[in-house]
Scaffold this motif. Sequence first.
Motif, PDB file in Angstrom:
ATOM      1  N   ILE A 137       0.928  -2.746   5.432  1.00 35.82           N
ATOM      2  CA  ILE A 137       1.346  -1.763   6.426  1.00 35.82           C
ATOM      3  C   ILE A 137       1.464  -0.395   5.769  1.00 35.82           C
ATOM      4  O   ILE A 137       1.893  -0.294   4.609  1.00 35.82           O
ATOM      5  CB  ILE A 137       2.684  -2.205   7.085  1.00 35.82           C
ATOM      6  CG1 ILE A 137       3.037  -1.322   8.276  1.00 35.82           C
ATOM      7  CG2 ILE A 137       3.832  -2.229   6.074  1.00 35.82           C
ATOM      8  CD1 ILE A 137       4.160  -1.902   9.147  1.00 35.82           C
ATOM      9  N   VAL A 138       1.034   0.632   6.496  1.00 34.18           N
ATOM     10  CA  VAL A 138       1.248   2.006   6.026  1.00 34.18           C
ATOM     11  C   VAL A 138       1.918   2.788   7.152  1.00 34.18           C
ATOM     12  O   VAL A 138       1.917   2.355   8.312  1.00 34.18           O
ATOM     13  CB  VAL A 138      -0.078   2.695   5.632  1.00 34.18           C
ATOM     14  CG1 VAL A 138      -0.711   2.035   4.417  1.00 34.18           C
ATOM     15  CG2 VAL A 138      -1.057   2.728   6.809  1.00 34.18           C
TER      16      VAL A 138
ATOM     17  N   GLU B 268      -1.839  -2.664   9.075  1.00 30.05           N
ATOM     18  CA  GLU B 268      -1.220  -2.037  10.251  1.00 30.05           C
ATOM     19  C   GLU B 268      -0.791  -0.609   9.921  1.00 30.05           C
ATOM     20  O   GLU B 268      -0.347  -0.343   8.809  1.00 30.05           O
ATOM     21  CB  GLU B 268       0.013  -2.887  10.580  1.00 30.05           C
ATOM     22  CG  GLU B 268       0.673  -2.602  11.885  1.00 30.05           C
ATOM     23  CD  GLU B 268       1.896  -3.529  12.066  1.00 30.05           C
ATOM     24  OE1 GLU B 268       1.834  -4.738  11.731  1.00 30.05           O
ATOM     25  OE2 GLU B 268       2.914  -3.012  12.534  1.00 30.05           O
ATOM     26  N   THR B 269      -0.935   0.278  10.897  1.00 29.34           N
ATOM     27  CA  THR B 269      -0.338   1.615  10.741  1.00 29.34           C
ATOM     28  C   THR B 269       0.831   1.710  11.705  1.00 29.34           C
ATOM     29  O   THR B 269       0.673   1.505  12.904  1.00 29.34           O
ATOM     30  CB  THR B 269      -1.364   2.727  11.070  1.00 29.34           C
ATOM     31  OG1 THR B 269      -2.488   2.586  10.191  1.00 29.34           O
ATOM     32  CG2 THR B 269      -0.768   4.112  10.872  1.00 29.34           C
ATOM     33  N   ALA B 270       2.017   1.968  11.174  1.00 30.11           N
ATOM     34  CA  ALA B 270       3.222   2.028  12.006  1.00 30.11           C
ATOM     35  C   ALA B 270       3.778   3.443  11.981  1.00 30.11           C
ATOM     36  O   ALA B 270       3.502   4.204  11.047  1.00 30.11           O
ATOM     37  CB  ALA B 270       4.265   1.064  11.456  1.00 30.11           C
ATOM     38  N   SER B 271       4.569   3.763  12.990  1.00 26.86           N
ATOM     39  CA  SER B 271       5.208   5.075  12.916  1.00 26.86           C
ATOM     40  C   SER B 271       6.305   4.969  11.859  1.00 26.86           C
ATOM     41  O   SER B 271       6.977   3.943  11.734  1.00 26.86           O
ATOM     42  CB  SER B 271       5.757   5.489  14.277  1.00 26.86           C
ATOM     43  OG  SER B 271       6.737   4.579  14.656  1.00 26.86           O
ATOM     44  N   GLY B 272       6.441   6.007  11.079  1.00 25.07           N
ATOM     45  CA  GLY B 272       7.389   5.961   9.964  1.00 25.07           C
ATOM     46  C   GLY B 272       6.665   6.305   8.687  1.00 25.07           C
ATOM     47  O   GLY B 272       5.510   6.728   8.707  1.00 25.07           O
TER      48      GLY B 272
ATOM     49  N   ASN C 294      10.614   1.713   3.313  1.00 26.74           N
ATOM     50  CA  ASN C 294      10.135   2.394   4.536  1.00 26.74           C
ATOM     51  C   ASN C 294       9.531   1.406   5.529  1.00 26.74           C
ATOM     52  O   ASN C 294      10.202   0.473   5.923  1.00 26.74           O
ATOM     53  CB  ASN C 294       9.167   3.531   4.161  1.00 26.74           C
ATOM     54  CG  ASN C 294       9.895   4.632   3.376  1.00 26.74           C
ATOM     55  OD1 ASN C 294      11.113   4.750   3.485  1.00 26.74           O
ATOM     56  ND2 ASN C 294       9.175   5.411   2.612  1.00 26.74           N
ATOM     57  N   VAL C 295       8.250   1.567   5.918  1.00 24.07           N
ATOM     58  CA  VAL C 295       7.698   0.711   6.982  1.00 24.07           C
ATOM     59  C   VAL C 295       7.699  -0.780   6.609  1.00 24.07           C
ATOM     60  O   VAL C 295       7.604  -1.634   7.485  1.00 24.07           O
ATOM     61  CB  VAL C 295       6.265   1.126   7.389  1.00 24.07           C
ATOM     62  CG1 VAL C 295       6.281   2.414   8.176  1.00 24.07           C
ATOM     63  CG2 VAL C 295       5.345   1.233   6.181  1.00 24.07           C
TER      64      VAL C 295
ATOM     65  N   VAL D  73       0.915  -1.151   0.000  1.00 23.11           N
ATOM     66  CA  VAL D  73       0.000   0.000   0.000  1.00 23.11           C
ATOM     67  C   VAL D  73       0.947   1.191   0.000  1.00 23.11           C
ATOM     68  O   VAL D  73       1.792   1.309   0.895  1.00 23.11           O
ATOM     69  CB  VAL D  73      -0.915  -0.017   1.239  1.00 23.11           C
ATOM     70  CG1 VAL D  73      -1.851   1.185   1.229  1.00 23.11           C
ATOM     71  CG2 VAL D  73      -1.710  -1.322   1.292  1.00 23.11           C
ATOM     72  N   ALA D  74       0.832   2.036  -1.014  1.00 26.59           N
ATOM     73  CA  ALA D  74       1.973   2.898  -1.320  1.00 26.59           C
ATOM     74  C   ALA D  74       1.600   4.311  -1.700  1.00 26.59           C
ATOM     75  O   ALA D  74       0.455   4.612  -2.032  1.00 26.59           O
ATOM     76  CB  ALA D  74       2.725   2.270  -2.506  1.00 26.59           C
ATOM     77  N   PHE D  75       2.647   5.160  -1.681  1.00 25.82           N
ATOM     78  CA  PHE D  75       2.618   6.405  -2.443  1.00 25.82           C
ATOM     79  C   PHE D  75       3.438   6.149  -3.702  1.00 25.82           C
ATOM     80  O   PHE D  75       4.526   5.554  -3.627  1.00 25.82           O
ATOM     81  CB  PHE D  75       3.281   7.539  -1.659  1.00 25.82           C
ATOM     82  CG  PHE D  75       2.456   8.043  -0.508  1.00 25.82           C
ATOM     83  CD1 PHE D  75       1.149   8.468  -0.697  1.00 25.82           C
ATOM     84  CD2 PHE D  75       3.009   8.127   0.766  1.00 25.82           C
ATOM     85  CE1 PHE D  75       0.390   8.951   0.362  1.00 25.82           C
ATOM     86  CE2 PHE D  75       2.262   8.607   1.837  1.00 25.82           C
ATOM     87  CZ  PHE D  75       0.957   9.011   1.629  1.00 25.82           C
ATOM     88  N   ASP D  76       2.920   6.580  -4.831  1.00 24.52           N
ATOM     89  CA  ASP D  76       3.648   6.448  -6.091  1.00 24.52           C
ATOM     90  C   ASP D  76       3.913   7.836  -6.674  1.00 24.52           C
ATOM     91  O   ASP D  76       3.019   8.690  -6.676  1.00 24.52           O
ATOM     92  CB  ASP D  76       2.817   5.664  -7.120  1.00 24.52           C
ATOM     93  CG  ASP D  76       2.705   4.173  -6.787  1.00 24.52           C
ATOM     94  OD1 ASP D  76       3.535   3.666  -6.008  1.00 24.52           O
ATOM     95  OD2 ASP D  76       1.795   3.527  -7.332  1.00 24.52           O
TER      96      ASP D  76
END
Length: 315
Positions: A58-59, A82-86, A110-111, A20-23
């Motif tokens: 994860i995001v 999941e939402t993680a810090s980062g 990243n995460v 699950v991303a930013f592109d």
Amino acid sequence: MSSFEKKTSPQNAVLAVGSVAFDSIRTPSGKADRILGGSANYFSLAASLFTNINLVGIVGSDFPKDHFEVLRSRGIDLKGLETASGQTFHWVGEYGSDLNEAKTLSTFLNVFEHFNPKLPEAYRDSRYVFLANIDPDLQRSVHAQTRKPEFVACDTMNFWITGKKASLVKTLELVDLLTINEGEAFLLSEKNNVIDAAAAIRGLGPKAVVVKRGEYGALLFSDHGIFSAPALPLATVKDPTGAGDTFAGGMIGYIAHEDAGADLFRDDEILRRAVIFGSVMASFTVEDFGLSNLLRVTPAQVQERYRQFLRMTRF
Ligand code: AMP
């Protein structure tokens, strides 16, 4: 069969793990910075027209929360997201005049770098599993937490074939169906002919392989021979990003919808129609940047394009 109604029973739900991303994307039609994407996003939105989805991924804390509601409203369950810090996974890519080939400029995991997926109990009995393009270690970790999936499909890309081939080969041992780009099929199999490549990949585990050829369509290889599907000729192709994941969403969504169990591979009737639904869904994604067209598409439009495929290929 050209009509379908979404099946919302947990029996038909597809468990999907992926990015699950930013592109950030540049194509000959323009550019877009940090738009929503990722293999699991495209897959789930496409498949959600056919069946419900249990999403594992994860995001980071930078991810826009309003997108969660968009996904939920389409029957995509997010207990496994999941939402993680980062920071959220970020892919930067571009296309030249050949829109069939993405050039990766940067991949920021990243995460995802420290992601250790824990499957919610309710997901462990999933009968349909899609291991979308992501680290093959993560694909196997999710698979290992399922109890007895009846159908496992998988996608991957050059980043993992080059960087983690041994792990990917282990994942393929668990897989019934692999969808893969032609260039990546050559890279994985070390063959330079599509028949040889598909045979070599099927030798690694998958009962069936779909080789995706961008605007030239897709080839299905199974025990029942070869099925060749064109891509829908389109006047406007703005951004091919996500076409492959959307294809997988249409294909696996339809397979779960039909729910043929052990009969799925008895002949290739469902698989062939699934390839067409995959091609239909991909045709919507490429017409605009990112997820925008996929978010707009209706079941009636899907059915109309399915009929277009029938008309276009009958002789
Ligand atoms: P495709 O369907 O092959 O065009 O997939 C494009 C999507 O894959 C983009 O939305 C990216 O965020 C995602 N992606 C790109 N590289 C990777 C990677 N190494 N692992 C997982 N997802 C990726």
